[in-house]
Motif scaffolding. Structure first.
Motif, PDB file in Angstrom:
ATOM      1  N   UNK A 199      17.858  14.557 -11.371  1.00  0.00           N
ATOM      2  CA  UNK A 199      19.188  15.160 -11.412  1.00  0.00           C
ATOM      3  C   UNK A 199      20.230  14.175 -10.912  1.00  0.00           C
ATOM      4  N   UNK A 200      21.285  13.994 -11.684  1.00  0.00           N
ATOM      5  CA  UNK A 200      22.419  13.204 -11.208  1.00  0.00           C
ATOM      6  C   UNK A 200      23.220  14.070 -10.246  1.00  0.00           C
ATOM      7  N   UNK A 201      23.373  13.612  -9.007  1.00  0.00           N
ATOM      8  CA  UNK A 201      24.043  14.395  -7.975  1.00  0.00           C
ATOM      9  C   UNK A 201      25.531  14.078  -7.879  1.00  0.00           C
ATOM     10  N   UNK A 204      27.035   8.238  -7.516  1.00  0.00           N
ATOM     11  CA  UNK A 204      26.198   7.206  -6.890  1.00  0.00           C
ATOM     12  C   UNK A 204      24.748   7.633  -6.687  1.00  0.00           C
ATOM     13  N   UNK A 205      24.481   8.927  -6.635  1.00  0.00           N
ATOM     14  CA  UNK A 205      23.148   9.395  -6.242  1.00  0.00           C
ATOM     15  C   UNK A 205      22.431  10.140  -7.373  1.00  0.00           C
ATOM     16  N   UNK A 275       9.531  13.991  -3.216  1.00  0.00           N
ATOM     17  CA  UNK A 275      10.896  13.986  -3.731  1.00  0.00           C
ATOM     18  C   UNK A 275      11.692  12.891  -3.050  1.00  0.00           C
ATOM     19  N   UNK A 276      12.739  12.482  -3.720  1.00  0.00           N
ATOM     20  CA  UNK A 276      13.553  11.408  -3.185  1.00  0.00           C
ATOM     21  C   UNK A 276      14.950  11.442  -3.739  1.00  0.00           C
ATOM     22  N   UNK A 277      15.820  10.665  -3.101  1.00  0.00           N
ATOM     23  CA  UNK A 277      17.193  10.475  -3.554  1.00  0.00           C
ATOM     24  C   UNK A 277      17.451   8.980  -3.556  1.00  0.00           C
ATOM     25  N   UNK A 284      18.849   2.019  -2.654  1.00  0.00           N
ATOM     26  CA  UNK A 284      17.988   2.462  -1.556  1.00  0.00           C
ATOM     27  C   UNK A 284      17.455   3.849  -1.873  1.00  0.00           C
ATOM     28  N   UNK A 285      16.131   4.002  -1.763  1.00  0.00           N
ATOM     29  CA  UNK A 285      15.471   5.277  -2.013  1.00  0.00           C
ATOM     30  C   UNK A 285      15.132   5.919  -0.672  1.00  0.00           C
ATOM     31  N   UNK A 286      15.528   7.164  -0.502  1.00  0.00           N
ATOM     32  CA  UNK A 286      15.108   7.960   0.647  1.00  0.00           C
ATOM     33  C   UNK A 286      14.070   8.940   0.147  1.00  0.00           C
TER      34      UNK A 286
END
Length: 420
Positions: A199-201, A204-205, A275-277, A284-286
């Motif tokens: 999903x595009x949040x 930027x994310x 899951x990640x963002x 940078x992946x969280x």
């Protein structure tokens, strides 16, 4: 005495008197208590009403010439009715006994009366057994028809469920700033226990996840729908300058876990998830995981590592905490999250080892070459080449996050979906 008569089938009425005498002579050799009544009928009358074949104990087809064409029509009718029968015709050796068709014994018309009597007695003895079997077959066919209808309805419902589940999956993958996604989703049956989303949040994310409901079939598929609806990466927050905030993966999994525990009503249902963002500007992946296989990071230089983050199964403990980790990606890197079905997707090189293995990690390492779409296409081809691939043991899903210069020119990636 048999209640059902012996049916004697002849050419025409003109020969009734001639055949009656021979039939009476044969039946006279049967004990009176076992002797059936005799009904003489023409072939044309039988073919006009074949239902009467089911109301007799046995049939004697008497042919006076080998050239009589009607005999095969009568024989076929008798075979379809599953009524024991004897056919006598000229042109055969006197002691000949053979088979004209299933259930139809062939004898010469010049055979001794004792031989013909013995054949008829055998047929008459078998008649109750055949009649009982005929009734059982009729009942089984009725049940089979009902069962086939029921299976057809179930099949149609499963197809509709599969279609509905696919509608919950994204058809296009968002991408920006050289960050793109590719997905391979391959259910083991009509529906899958795996669910994913990308999903595009905001500008930027991008948020992404893969969840695997424990079990298979419809129950697991229904659980995936619940997971898809409950897992949230973005929430309205009026205290934020933009009016919303990005939910961290650890917080998102914690809330999903609480929702699952609350919804269970005494029936514990498990799931794993990862899951990640990703911040596409900083790359940078969280990341957070809940009992799911460790994500795999493939570096452009050929090195790789498994990203470890603590977190238990979803749906067990309401206050479970899920550790967040961060990973910085560079040009040409690939980041993979995948379901545990891959542990059995490729054979173990050691035949003495258990079925589950880590051979898939070697296959994943090859995905560093080419574009993300090309890498997943190669993986799908390898899966199709495995023995038993048409009846795979578990659902297979892999989400590939790729950082490629080529991806910057493409606003969306592709979704590679293989139906079962």
């Amino acid at each position: 005495m048999n209640q059902a008569p012996l049916l004697l089938v002849v050419d025409d009425q003109a020969c009734f008197d001639a055949v009656n005498a021979r039939a009476d002579a044969v039946l006279a050799l049967i004990e009176p208590t076992d002797r059936p009544g005799l009904q003489v009928i023409t072939a044309s009358a039988v073919l006009a009403d074949v239902s009467l074949l089911r109301r007799v104990a046995a049939v004697w087809i008497m042919v006076d010439s080998p050239a009589r064409g009607w005999r095969w029509e009568v024989i076929n009718a008798v075979a379809e009715s599953q009524t024991p029968a004897m056919l006598t015709r000229p042109g055969l050796a006197k002691d000949h006994i053979g088979k004209a068709e299933d259930g139809v014994v062939l004898c010469a018309d010049t055979a001794a009366l004792g031989l013909l009597s013995s054949v008829l007695q055998t047929l008459l003895v078998q008649s109750p057994v055949v009649r009982a079997m005929r009734a059982e077959i009729k009942l089984m066919r009725a049940h089979q028809g009902g069962l086939a209808d029921q299976i057809g309805r179930i099949d149609e419902e499963l197809r509709l469920a599969a279609q509905l589940q696919r509608e919950f999956l994204p058809t296009e993958m968002p991408g920006m700033n050289g960050v793109g996604f590719e997905v391979l989703w391959q259910p083991a049956g009509y529906v899958s226990g795996d669910i994913y989303d990308v999903i595009r949040l905001d500008e930027a994310h991008i948020g992404f996840f893969l969840a695997d409901a424990v079990g298979h079939g419809v129950p697991a598929a229904l659980m995936t729908v619940f997971i898809k609806q409950c897992l949230t990466f973005k929430r309205i927050d009026k205290t934020e300058p933009r009016g919303y905030r990005i939910v961290g993966p650890g917080e998102a999994l914690a809330q999903l876990n609480r929702d699952m525990v609350t919804q269970q009503n005494g029936h514990v249902r498990f799931a794993t998830a990862c899951c990640g963002v990703i911040n596409c500007k900083t790359r940078r992946v969280t990341l957070a995981r809940a009992g799911h296989p460790y994500p795999m990071l493939l570096r452009a230089d050929g090195s790789h590592e498994m990203i470890e983050a603590d977190g238990g199964l979803l749906g067990v403990f309401e206050e479970e905490q899920f550790e967040q980790v961060t990973v910085d990606l560079g040009e040409g890197d690939r980041f993979l999250i995948y379901s545990d079905g891959f542990e059995m997707a490729f054979p173990n090189p050691d035949p003495k080892a258990c079925v589950a293995n880590n051979q898939y990690t070697r296959e994943f390492m090859d995905m560093i070459h080419g574009s993300g779409a090309e890498a997943l296409d190669r993986l799908r081809h390898k899966l199709d080449q495995q023995a038993g691939s048409l009846n795979q043991r578990d659902d297979l899903t892999v989400v590939c996050l790729a950082v490629d210069a080529e991806a910057a020119a493409l606003p969306t990636g592709a979704c590679v979906e293989a139906a079962a």
